[in-house]
Design a protein around this motif. Structure first.
Motif, short mmCIF file in Angstrom:
data_model
loop_
_atom_site.label_atom_id
_atom_site.label_comp_id
_atom_site.label_asym_id
_atom_site.label_seq_id
_atom_site.Cartn_x
_atom_site.Cartn_y
_atom_site.Cartn_z
N LEU A 15 0.83 -1.22 0.00
CA LEU A 15 0.00 0.00 0.00
C LEU A 15 0.86 1.26 0.00
CD1 LEU A 15 -2.78 -1.03 2.57
CD2 LEU A 15 -2.95 -0.96 0.06
N ALA A 16 1.94 1.24 0.78
CA ALA A 16 2.83 2.41 0.84
C ALA A 16 3.47 2.68 -0.52
CB ALA A 16 3.90 2.20 1.90
N LYS A 53 15.79 9.27 -7.99
CA LYS A 53 15.96 9.09 -6.54
C LYS A 53 15.96 10.48 -5.91
CE LYS A 53 15.95 4.79 -6.86
NZ LYS A 53 14.62 4.27 -6.82
N THR A 54 14.79 10.86 -5.40
CA THR A 54 14.61 12.21 -4.88
C THR A 54 14.35 12.21 -3.39
OG1 THR A 54 12.22 12.23 -5.20
CG2 THR A 54 13.58 12.90 -7.10
N TRP A 55 14.62 13.35 -2.76
CA TRP A 55 14.33 13.49 -1.33
C TRP A 55 12.83 13.42 -1.08
CZ3 TRP A 55 17.84 12.23 1.82
CH2 TRP A 55 19.17 12.49 1.55
N ALA A 56 12.05 13.98 -1.98
CA ALA A 56 10.59 13.92 -1.81
C ALA A 56 10.11 12.47 -1.86
CB ALA A 56 9.89 14.77 -2.87
N VAL A 62 8.88 6.83 3.32
CA VAL A 62 8.95 6.62 4.77
C VAL A 62 7.61 7.01 5.41
CG1 VAL A 62 10.08 7.34 6.92
CG2 VAL A 62 11.46 6.89 4.86
N LEU A 63 7.08 8.16 5.02
CA LEU A 63 5.81 8.61 5.57
C LEU A 63 4.65 7.71 5.13
CD1 LEU A 63 4.20 10.70 7.20
CD2 LEU A 63 4.05 12.08 5.11
N MET A 103 10.28 0.27 7.86
CA MET A 103 10.11 -0.47 6.61
C MET A 103 10.30 0.46 5.41
SD MET A 103 6.89 -2.92 7.43
CE MET A 103 6.62 -3.22 9.16
N GLY A 104 9.73 1.66 5.48
CA GLY A 104 9.89 2.62 4.39
C GLY A 104 11.33 3.05 4.22
N LEU A 105 12.02 3.27 5.34
CA LEU A 105 13.43 3.66 5.28
C LEU A 105 14.27 2.53 4.67
CD1 LEU A 105 15.62 5.73 5.98
CD2 LEU A 105 15.77 4.66 8.24
N ALA A 106 14.04 1.31 5.12
CA ALA A 106 14.77 0.17 4.55
C ALA A 106 14.47 0.03 3.06
CB ALA A 106 14.39 -1.11 5.30
N TYR A 107 13.22 0.22 2.69
CA TYR A 107 12.81 0.12 1.29
C TYR A 107 13.63 1.07 0.41
CZ TYR A 107 9.47 -0.36 -2.60
OH TYR A 107 8.89 -0.64 -3.81
#
Length: 191
Positions: A15-16, A53-56, A62-63, A103-107
Motif C-alpha cells: 500500500l505504501a 531518486k529524490t528526497w521527496a 517513509v511517511l 520499513m519505508g526507510l529500509a525500502y
C-alpha cells in the motif's frame, strides 16, 4: 496459512508503494522534487543515483509506510494472530508508526545501490534496457527494496532464513503484478 499470514504482514508495504507512486504524480511533489545526489557527478562523469531518486520520494515512502502500517494496524485489530509483526510487539499506534517508518526507510535505502550500479552501466534513470542486462535489472528492480524490508521483519520477529527469502519471492511477484496494474492505468511510465 503461512503464505496468507505473510501477505497480511506485507500489505502495508505494498500500500505504501502505491501511495508513494500516487504522491510522485502530484503537483506538491513536482514543487519539492530534488534529486538526492544534488545533480552531482562522480569522477567517471556519471550521476550518483540519477533524477528518479529524490528526497521527496525518499521521505514520501517513509511517511507512506508509517501511515499504511498505522492504518493496517487498525484493520489487524480484528485478527491479531494473522500478522507476524505483532507476535512479539503489541499492535499499538506508536509501534505501527515506528515499524512502518523503518520499513519505508529500509525500502528506499536498499534501492540506492541498484541505482548507483545502473548509472555506472549507463542505464538512464527510470528507463529499461534490452538484452541480458535488461533482464537482470528487471529482476533486481523487483527485489532490491525487499531485502531491506525483510531485514526489518526479521528484526521484529524471529523467522528462519527460508522465510526471509520467501518474503522476497512473494514481494517480487506482488511487485510485478502491482507495477503491471500501475502501468496499465498509466500511473507508472514503465514496468
Amino acid at each position: 496459512m503461512l503464505i496468507l499470514k505473510m501477505y497480511i504482514t506485507i500489505i502495508p508495504v505494498i500500500l505504501a508503494g502505491i501511495m508513494n507512486m500516487l504522491f510522485v504524480k502530484t503537483r506538491l511533489y513536482s514543487q519539492i522534487n530534488r534529486p538526492m545526489d544534488g545533480g552531482k557527478t562522480l569522477r567517471d562523469g556519471k550521476r550518483l543515483f540519477g533524477d528518479n531518486k529524490t528526497w521527496a520520494g525518499f521521505f514520501g515512502m517513509v511517511l507512506s509506510s508509517a501511515l499504511a502500517q498505522l492504518l493496517w494496524g487498525f484493520v489487524c485489530l480484528g485478527f491479531p494472530d494473522m500478522c507476524f509483526i505483532y507476535y512479539r510487539c503489541g499492535n499499538t499506534p506508536l509501534f505501527n508508526l515506528a515499524a512502518g517508518a523503518a520499513m519505508g526507510l529500509a525500502y528506499v535505502l536498499f534501492e540506492l545501490p541498484n541505482s548507483f550500479v545502473k548509472r555506472r552501466l549507463d542505464i538512464p534513470s527510470g528507463k529499461t534496457v534490452r538484452g541480458i542486462k535488461g533482464c537482470v535489472f528487471f529482476i533486481v528492480d523487483q527485489v532490491d527494496s525487499l531485502f531491506g524490508v525483510g531485514l526489518v521483519y526479521a528484526a521484529l520477529y524471529p523467522m528462519p532464513l527460508w522465510q526471509y527469502f520467501l518474503y522476497i519471492l512473494l514481494g517480487a511477484a506482488t511487485h510485478i503484478a502491482v507495477n503491471s496494474l500501475l502501468y496499465a492505468t498509466r500511473i507508472r511510465r514503465n514496468l
